[in-house]
Each structure stands twice: as structure tokens, then as C-alpha cells.
Design a protein around this motif. Structure first.
Motif, PDB file in Angstrom:
ATOM      1  N   LEU A 198       0.821  -1.209   0.000  1.00 32.68           N
ATOM      2  CA  LEU A 198       0.000   0.000   0.000  1.00 32.68           C
ATOM      3  C   LEU A 198       0.858   1.262   0.000  1.00 32.68           C
ATOM      4  O   LEU A 198       0.533   2.230  -0.699  1.00 32.68           O
ATOM      5  CB  LEU A 198      -0.923  -0.007   1.213  1.00 32.68           C
ATOM      6  CG  LEU A 198      -1.828   1.207   1.381  1.00 32.68           C
ATOM      7  CD1 LEU A 198      -2.771   1.349   0.189  1.00 32.68           C
ATOM      8  CD2 LEU A 198      -2.612   1.115   2.689  1.00 32.68           C
ATOM      9  N   LEU A 201       2.094   1.770  -3.434  1.00 29.66           N
ATOM     10  CA  LEU A 201       1.011   2.299  -4.272  1.00 29.66           C
ATOM     11  C   LEU A 201       0.810   3.799  -4.049  1.00 29.66           C
ATOM     12  O   LEU A 201       0.606   4.555  -5.005  1.00 29.66           O
ATOM     13  CB  LEU A 201      -0.278   1.530  -3.971  1.00 29.66           C
ATOM     14  CG  LEU A 201      -1.561   2.042  -4.637  1.00 29.66           C
ATOM     15  CD1 LEU A 201      -1.460   1.927  -6.151  1.00 29.66           C
ATOM     16  CD2 LEU A 201      -2.775   1.279  -4.113  1.00 29.66           C
ATOM     17  N   GLN A 202       0.872   4.241  -2.818  1.00 28.48           N
ATOM     18  CA  GLN A 202       0.687   5.657  -2.520  1.00 28.48           C
ATOM     19  C   GLN A 202       1.836   6.511  -3.073  1.00 28.48           C
ATOM     20  O   GLN A 202       1.606   7.623  -3.559  1.00 28.48           O
ATOM     21  CB  GLN A 202       0.551   5.848  -1.010  1.00 28.48           C
ATOM     22  CG  GLN A 202      -0.754   5.307  -0.459  1.00 28.48           C
ATOM     23  CD  GLN A 202      -0.793   5.317   1.055  1.00 28.48           C
ATOM     24  OE1 GLN A 202       0.241   5.218   1.720  1.00 28.48           O
ATOM     25  NE2 GLN A 202      -2.002   5.410   1.628  1.00 28.48           N
ATOM     26  N   THR A 205       1.309   6.869  -6.759  1.00 24.44           N
ATOM     27  CA  THR A 205       0.170   7.751  -7.039  1.00 24.44           C
ATOM     28  C   THR A 205       0.554   9.217  -6.901  1.00 24.44           C
ATOM     29  O   THR A 205       0.203  10.049  -7.758  1.00 24.44           O
ATOM     30  CB  THR A 205      -0.989   7.425  -6.084  1.00 24.44           C
ATOM     31  OG1 THR A 205      -1.362   6.052  -6.243  1.00 24.44           O
ATOM     32  CG2 THR A 205      -2.183   8.316  -6.360  1.00 24.44           C
ATOM     33  N   GLY A 229      -0.681  10.356   2.770  1.00 16.92           N
ATOM     34  CA  GLY A 229      -1.036   8.937   2.733  1.00 16.92           C
ATOM     35  C   GLY A 229      -0.483   8.182   3.928  1.00 16.92           C
ATOM     36  O   GLY A 229      -1.177   7.319   4.513  1.00 16.92           O
ATOM     37  N   THR A 287      -3.923   9.988  -2.866  1.00 19.02           N
ATOM     38  CA  THR A 287      -3.018   9.222  -2.019  1.00 19.02           C
ATOM     39  C   THR A 287      -3.705   8.804  -0.713  1.00 19.02           C
ATOM     40  O   THR A 287      -3.517   7.673  -0.226  1.00 19.02           O
ATOM     41  CB  THR A 287      -1.761  10.047  -1.718  1.00 19.02           C
ATOM     42  OG1 THR A 287      -1.180  10.482  -2.942  1.00 19.02           O
ATOM     43  CG2 THR A 287      -0.743   9.222  -0.961  1.00 19.02           C
ATOM     44  N   ALA A 290      -6.343   6.070  -1.284  1.00 19.89           N
ATOM     45  CA  ALA A 290      -5.797   4.713  -1.440  1.00 19.89           C
ATOM     46  C   ALA A 290      -5.728   3.965  -0.119  1.00 19.89           C
ATOM     47  O   ALA A 290      -5.645   2.720  -0.099  1.00 19.89           O
ATOM     48  CB  ALA A 290      -4.408   4.793  -2.068  1.00 19.89           C
ATOM     49  N   THR A 291      -5.786   4.693   0.977  1.00 17.77           N
ATOM     50  CA  THR A 291      -5.793   4.037   2.294  1.00 17.77           C
ATOM     51  C   THR A 291      -7.055   3.208   2.486  1.00 17.77           C
ATOM     52  O   THR A 291      -7.127   2.373   3.422  1.00 17.77           O
ATOM     53  CB  THR A 291      -5.681   5.115   3.399  1.00 17.77           C
ATOM     54  OG1 THR A 291      -4.580   5.970   3.091  1.00 17.77           O
ATOM     55  CG2 THR A 291      -5.435   4.509   4.761  1.00 17.77           C
ATOM     56  N   HIS A 293      -7.956   0.730   0.930  1.00 16.91           N
ATOM     57  CA  HIS A 293      -7.630  -0.699   0.883  1.00 16.91           C
ATOM     58  C   HIS A 293      -7.299  -1.222   2.285  1.00 16.91           C
ATOM     59  O   HIS A 293      -7.610  -2.372   2.617  1.00 16.91           O
ATOM     60  CB  HIS A 293      -6.439  -0.948  -0.040  1.00 16.91           C
ATOM     61  CG  HIS A 293      -6.754  -0.780  -1.500  1.00 16.91           C
ATOM     62  ND1 HIS A 293      -7.581  -1.650  -2.178  1.00 16.91           N
ATOM     63  CD2 HIS A 293      -6.348   0.149  -2.402  1.00 16.91           C
ATOM     64  CE1 HIS A 293      -7.670  -1.275  -3.456  1.00 16.91           C
ATOM     65  NE2 HIS A 293      -6.927  -0.183  -3.615  1.00 16.91           N
ATOM     66  N   ALA A 384      -0.387   2.925 -10.949  1.00 17.86           N
ATOM     67  CA  ALA A 384      -1.037   3.119  -9.649  1.00 17.86           C
ATOM     68  C   ALA A 384      -2.502   3.520  -9.748  1.00 17.86           C
ATOM     69  O   ALA A 384      -3.308   3.112  -8.895  1.00 17.86           O
ATOM     70  CB  ALA A 384      -0.269   4.179  -8.851  1.00 17.86           C
ATOM     71  N   THR A 388      -5.678   2.645  -7.279  1.00 18.16           N
ATOM     72  CA  THR A 388      -6.119   3.739  -6.405  1.00 18.16           C
ATOM     73  C   THR A 388      -7.582   4.062  -6.655  1.00 18.16           C
ATOM     74  O   THR A 388      -8.353   4.318  -5.710  1.00 18.16           O
ATOM     75  CB  THR A 388      -5.241   4.973  -6.649  1.00 18.16           C
ATOM     76  OG1 THR A 388      -3.878   4.636  -6.370  1.00 18.16           O
ATOM     77  CG2 THR A 388      -5.658   6.123  -5.767  1.00 18.16           C
ATOM     78  N   ALA A 391     -10.060   1.729  -4.936  1.00 19.35           N
ATOM     79  CA  ALA A 391     -10.106   1.652  -3.468  1.00 19.35           C
ATOM     80  C   ALA A 391     -11.474   2.031  -2.886  1.00 19.35           C
ATOM     81  O   ALA A 391     -11.981   1.316  -1.989  1.00 19.35           O
ATOM     82  CB  ALA A 391      -9.005   2.531  -2.872  1.00 19.35           C
TER      83      ALA A 391
END
Length: 402
Positions: A198, A201-202, A205, A229, A287, A290-291, A293, A384, A388, A391
Motif C-alpha cells: 500500500l 502504491l501511494q 500515485t 497517505g 493518495t 488509497a488508504t 484498501h 497506480a 487507487t 479503493a
């Protein structure tokens, strides 16, 4: 009449003959003249002497000027003005309206009369403009935002009636699939197993969104968005999944204010600051989002990660546009059914989550493909953004169907 008997017509203001002059001393303003035989100015022979070329620096001579006579005459060519014969004039003495560059000697020209006008100057045709610069080399350059007056590749594509969209391709799709599988595997392990992919990924992004908007380098903006993020992840881990929405929204609100303060401290132009504010807020928002997830149900994250991986790979296949879109959505739904059958969600819920995650992944791919992006955009935002964008769907549907 002898030369020693002088005549002054200006004596006493008028002339009274020769008896009033005598041989006395004359005034200082008296000009002596010759009363004997003088030159016949009606005809002068041509002096066969080569004359220097006439230039604009030397003053022009009047061919009709009379020679200036001095009391003591000394015959010399230096004190006598050159008089060309009537009816003929040398061609090189005619004043040209434009100075020409040195060239080969011109052919002799027949003499012309004084009444004949000088030949008109006919300027040479101007050289044709240089051909336009060669076309831009093949391949796509990076997009520009301001300060560059050249036409961008996207503008050229629009002018030619072509689409300014370039799909990321198979390599970014493969990286997205790998990252999606890592998210699915991390979710099966636990929250801290999910945290490592994760964070990656952030970071992709945050950097990819700024580069997609043509703002590079943007170290402060990228660092601020990435920090948002990380703070959202820490807040969610501290409060638990039950308070995931509060942790995400609270962090997002605080980071919008930080982006605003950062742009207020900038010394750029107002338009540039507004553009930077929009890019910074959008990057921080993505960003932090995306949390989701990390806050979703683990089974939903597994289904969503596998479904996104199948969707982007199917979309990258060399198929026609509508066919590729349908195949990608069917691949996402099928992957959701398969992954849902392996956990507690079941096939129906898995198909719904997989289809929703696939739609969001296609939206992320479309955004990363817009406006002739560079290779760097494809390897960051193109990797990404599909995950994202999926999510929120994974978080909401996972909580609803779990």
C-alpha cells in the motif's frame, strides 16, 4: 585691347567707361578679369584620362559648373573641372539609386543624351523563405504546462483529428497486476502485510499525478501528498477499521489546508499557484483515498486486487476498442467470481465487487492515458491509478456485502 588696361565695372557703384579707371591702386574687393581671348565653353574635347569610379562618399560634381579663375592662371588639370561633351556622358558617372555589391565589370553601354532619363532600378526578386522546420521526430515528448510556446503533441493530434490518448500498454499493465496481487496477498496475511504494497502504491500515485499534470519536478507537492497517505495509514492503524472513514476524511481535510498554505507561500504567478493548488489537492486526495484498501474488509481487498489485475491485463491485449472494453469488464467480473468463491464473500458478491473494481480500474487507465503522457507517466500513474481508483469501491462494497 592690351591686358594691362583693366576694366572695373564695380568702381564707384557704376561704370563710366575706361577713362575713370587709370592705373592707380585698386580696392581690396576688385576682381581682375581677362579681356583677351578666352576659352570657348561651347565645345570641349574629351580628355582621355581614366576617371576614378564615382562613390557616394565623394560629393557629386556639377558638369555645368564654370571654372574658377584666379589672377595668376596656371594651366593644370587639377584646377580645371572636367566637362564632358554635349550629347554624351559616361555611363559610370550616372548616379545610381542603389549601391550594388562589387561584381564583374559590366559590358560597355552606348552613350545617352542628357535629356534621356537614367535607367530605373529593378530590384532582384527576394529569396524565397526558408522551408519550414522539419517535422518533429517520431515519439512523444513530455507535455508542457506554461512558458513554452511550441505546439504540444496533444495539440497537434487534435489539429490533425487524432485522439490525444495513448494507452499505457502491456508492461505497465503487468506491473499493475503484480501490485494488485501483492495487495491481495498482503490483505490475506493481515493489516501490516498489506501496509508494504500500500505504501508503494501511494508513492506511485503521488509522483504519477504530478507528472501527469506536467508539473515536474514537484518535490514539495509529492512529499506532501505522500506524507498525507502515510498519516492516513497511521491514523487508521491506530483507530482500527471501525473508524476508517473518520481517519481518511480527517487526514484529507488537514492536508487540503496544508496544500493551501504551501501555495500561499509560493512566489509564482497567481495562475501557476492556482494550478499547483489543484494538482496538490488532487494528488493528496488520491493518495489518502488509497488508504481505503487498508480500511476495507480483507476478503474484499483480495477480490478487488485480483479483479483489477485481470482487468488491466485484458485491456492491454491488442483488440479493437469496444471489444477490448467488454473483454476487460468480463475478465474483472470473472476474476471476482473466482476470488469470491475462495473466501467467505461467495461468487455473487465477488462478481459485483470484481465488476465495480474493473470499472474503476478502466477509469484510472483512461486518466493515465490522456494528453500524450510520457513513459514516466505510464510507469507511475499508469501503474497506480487503476488500483487507487478502485479503493473506494472495494471499501464501500466490502463493508456492504461482508
Amino acid at each position: 585691347m592690351s591686358n594691362d588696361h583693366q576694366y572695373d565695372p564695380y568702381a564707384n557703384g557704376h561704370g563710366h567707361g575706361h577713362g575713370q579707371q587709370g592705373h592707380g591702386q585698386q580696392g581690396p574687393d576688385v576682381t581682375q578679369t581677362w579681356e583677351g581671348q578666352t576659352w570657348d565653353t561651347q565645345f570641349q574635347p574629351v580628355v582621355q584620362q581614366q576617371q576614378p569610379p564615382v562613390t557616394y562618399e565623394a560629393p557629386s560634381q556639377d558638369p555645368y559648373a564654370q571654372p574658377a579663375y584666379e589672377p595668376a592662371y596656371e594651366p593644370s588639370y587639377d584646377n580645371t573641372a572636367y566637362l564632358p561633351p554635349q550629347g554624351a556622358v559616361a555611363y559610370d558617372q550616372q548616379q545610381q539609386p542603389y549601391a550594388a555589391a562589387p561584381a564583374a565589370p559590366a559590358a560597355p553601354v552606348a552613350p545617352v543624351g542628357y535629356d534621356t532619363p537614367a535607367p530605373e532600378y529593378v530590384p532582384e526578386p527576394a529569396a524565397e523563405a526558408a522551408p519550414a522546420a522539419s517535422a518533429a521526430p517520431a515519439g512523444y515528448s513530455s507535455p508542457t504546462t506554461s512558458g513554452n510556446t511550441r505546439i504540444t503533441d496533444a495539440q497537434r493530434a487534435r489539429a490533425e483529428g487524432r485522439s490525444p490518448v495513448i494507452e499505457p500498454g502491456l508492461q505497465p499493465a503487468a506491473l499493475t497486476a503484480v501490485l494488485g496481487l501483492l495487495l491481495a496477498g498482503g490483505a490475506a496475511i493481515g493489516p501490516y502485510g498489506l501496509l508494504v504494497p500500500l505504501v508503494l502504491l501511494q508513492g506511485l500515485t503521488a509522483a504519477g499525478w504530478f507528472r501527469l499534470n506536467g508539473m515536474w519536478p514537484a518535490r514539495q507537492g509529492i512529499a506532501l501528498a505522500f506524507a498525507g497517505g502515510l498519516v492516513a495509514d497511521a491514523a487508521l492503524l491506530a483507530t482500527g477499521r471501525e473508524h476508517a472513514a473518520a481517519a481518511i476524511l480527517g487526514t484529507l481535510g488537514a492536508w487540503v489546508l496544508l496544500c493551501l498554505v504551501l501555495q500561499l507561500r509560493s512566489h509564482a504567478d497567481p495562475d501557476e499557484r492556482m494550478y499547483g493548488l489543484m494538482a496538490g489537492v488532487a494528488s493528496a486526495a488520491l493518495t489518502v483515498v488509497a488508504t481505503g484498501h487498508l480500511g476495507a474488509a480483507p476478503d474484499a481487498v483480495v477480490v478487488g486486487g485480483i479483479a483489477v489485475a485481470a482487468t488491466v491485463v485484458a485491456r492491454a491485449l491488442p483488440l479493437p476498442g469496444p471489444v477490448s472494453l467488454i473483454v476487460a469488464l468480463l475478465a474483472g467480473a470473472g476474476a471476482g467470481i473466482a476470488a469470491g468463491g475462495l473466501n467467505d464473500l461467495g461468487g455473487g458478491s465477488g462478481a459485483l465487487i470484481g465488476l465495480a473494481a474493473g470499472v474503476c480500474a478502466l477509469v484510472g487507465l483512461r486518466v493515465a492515458s490522456y494528453d500524450y503522457p510520457s513513459r514516466f507517466v505510464h510507469m507511475t500513474a499508469g501503474v497506480a491509478l487503476p488500483l487507487t481508483a478502485a479503493a473506494p469501491a472495494v471499501y464501500l462494497l466490502g463493508r456492504a456485502l461482508a
